[in-house]
Design an enzyme around this catalytic site. Structure first.
Site, PDB file in Angstrom:
ATOM      1  N   PRO A  51       0.842  -1.209   0.000  1.00  0.00           N
ATOM      2  CA  PRO A  51       0.000   0.000   0.000  1.00  0.00           C
ATOM      3  C   PRO A  51       0.878   1.262   0.000  1.00  0.00           C
ATOM      4  CG  PRO A  51      -0.690  -1.536   1.714  1.00  0.00           C
ATOM      5  CD  PRO A  51       0.603  -2.046   1.160  1.00  0.00           C
ATOM      6  N   GLU A  52       0.519   2.227  -0.842  1.00  0.00           N
ATOM      7  CA  GLU A  52       1.250   3.494  -0.906  1.00  0.00           C
ATOM      8  C   GLU A  52       0.353   4.603  -0.353  1.00  0.00           C
ATOM      9  OE1 GLU A  52       3.117   3.923  -4.827  1.00  0.00           O
ATOM     10  OE2 GLU A  52       3.059   1.750  -5.079  1.00  0.00           O
TER      11      GLU A  52
ATOM     12  N   LYS B 228       3.733   5.968   4.860  1.00  0.00           N
ATOM     13  CA  LYS B 228       2.907   4.768   4.725  1.00  0.00           C
ATOM     14  C   LYS B 228       2.539   4.187   6.097  1.00  0.00           C
ATOM     15  CE  LYS B 228       5.348   3.533   0.447  1.00  0.00           C
ATOM     16  NZ  LYS B 228       6.257   2.526  -0.149  1.00  0.00           N
TER      17      LYS B 228
ATOM     18  N   ARG C 272       1.270 -12.274   3.866  1.00  0.00           N
ATOM     19  CA  ARG C 272       2.699 -12.575   3.988  1.00  0.00           C
ATOM     20  C   ARG C 272       3.239 -12.405   5.408  1.00  0.00           C
ATOM     21  NH1 ARG C 272       5.237 -11.988  -1.130  1.00  0.00           N
ATOM     22  NH2 ARG C 272       7.147 -12.640  -0.090  1.00  0.00           N
TER      23      ARG C 272
ATOM     24  N   ARG D 142      13.314  -3.735  -8.666  1.00  0.00           N
ATOM     25  CA  ARG D 142      11.902  -3.394  -8.840  1.00  0.00           C
ATOM     26  C   ARG D 142      11.625  -3.158 -10.314  1.00  0.00           C
ATOM     27  NH1 ARG D 142       9.889  -1.756  -3.881  1.00  0.00           N
ATOM     28  NH2 ARG D 142       7.907  -2.284  -4.822  1.00  0.00           N
TER      29      ARG D 142
END
Ligand SMILES: [Zn+2]
Length: 294
Positions: free
Chosen positions: A2-3, A61, A129, A282
């Site tokens: 999530p950003e 975040k 996770r 990335r």
């Protein structure tokens, strides 16, 4: 992960749904979440009971709960975590959603921590996770948390202006995508929104930060505000596990420009197809025609 837009959506939801309530009890089957909390899980569990949630806010975040008795909780959802407001029952140390619909869907059903609140409300942490982080601290130590100490300014704060942005970026060396994602430069931007911002600004993700002129920096600065505001409005992007506190997907993914659109036509109709390349492990997605490396 999530950003900014996803975390802001969660924070706005929580502030509306559970502000003013008291924490009655807490459960986890993954005490590791609390390892950075002083005294670990056992101390967290003991201290948090009876605390009132005064305010919920966001720093980068991180989700911050201002509690009564000068306590603070910090939650980082990390890769797959998201906070939900619903109802669960624990059976054989296994939480089961007692609500039908979205909250019972698989993506929302990896509940590893639960907060029981007053007025029969509950907050659950679904996290496939299990990389999330939950910690409590005294208010006086809050600003010294290493999680927050070097965090960069928030790009959506009205007082965050171009000159500050320029001076922060100018101090850095390396690919602009990597610099935009560095939480110590500006906070809240990750893999999805850095791709989107650079596409709108027409800047190649590998372009070196130190080579960017004023005009290019201005384009990135304006694109960042525009894209992030739009994504907040659409309640975030549910490309992976992210959902809002009702378990519902955000709508930004449907209108995204280049992120994970490798091989698709450039949204500017320039004739080129979007490409993907790796930067520090990335993926960057971009249009090789509109975002020329020069
Ligand atoms: Zn293009």
């Amino acid at each position: 992960m999530p950003e900014l837009p996803e975390v802001q959506t969660i924070v706005d939801d929580l502030d509306r749904k559970i502000k003013g309530l008291t924490i009655v009890n807490v459960w986890t089957d993954w005490p590791k979440y609390f390892k950075r909390s002083i005294g670990g899980w056992e101390a967290f569990k003991k201290t948090v009971k009876g605390k009132k949630i005064k305010k919920i806010r966001r720093i980068g975040k991180n989700i911050i709960f201002d509690l009564s008795d000068d306590k603070e909780i910090l939650i980082h959802q990390k890769l797959t975590g998201h906070l939900l407001v619903g109802h669960w029952q624990i059976k054989n140390n296994q939480p089961i959603s007692t609500e039908k619909g979205l909250l019972a869907e698989k993506v929302n059903d990896y509940i590893h921590a639960i907060f029981w609140l007053s007025k029969n409300k509950m907050m659950g942490f679904s996290d496939l996770r299990k990389f999330g982080k939950i910690l409590m601290t005294d208010k006086k130590d809050f600003n010294n948390l290493k999680d927050l100490k070097n965090i960069g300014p928030d790009p959506l704060t009205p007082k965050f202006g171009f000159n500050e942005f320029k001076s922060l970026i100018s101090k850095k060396r390396g690919p602009i995508k990597k610099i935009l994602m560095d939480q110590n430069v500006v906070s809240g931007i990750g893999n999805i929104y850095s791709d989107e911002i650079l596409f709108v600004a027409k800047i190649h993700p590998l372009k070196k930060a130190e080579k960017l002129g004023d005009k290019e920096l201005k384009a990135i600065f304006e694109a960042a505000k525009k894209i992030l505001k739009k994504a907040v409005k659409l309640r975030g992007a549910s490309i992976s596990d992210y959902r809002d506190t009702a378990g519902k997907a955000g709508r930004y993914a449907e209108v995204r420009l280049v992120y994970q659109r490798e091989g698709e036509k450039c949204p500017r109709n320039c004739g080129a197809a979007n490409q993907r390349l790796k930067i520090n492990g990335r993926s960057a997605h971009f249009c090789p025609y509109c975002q020329i490396y020069a």
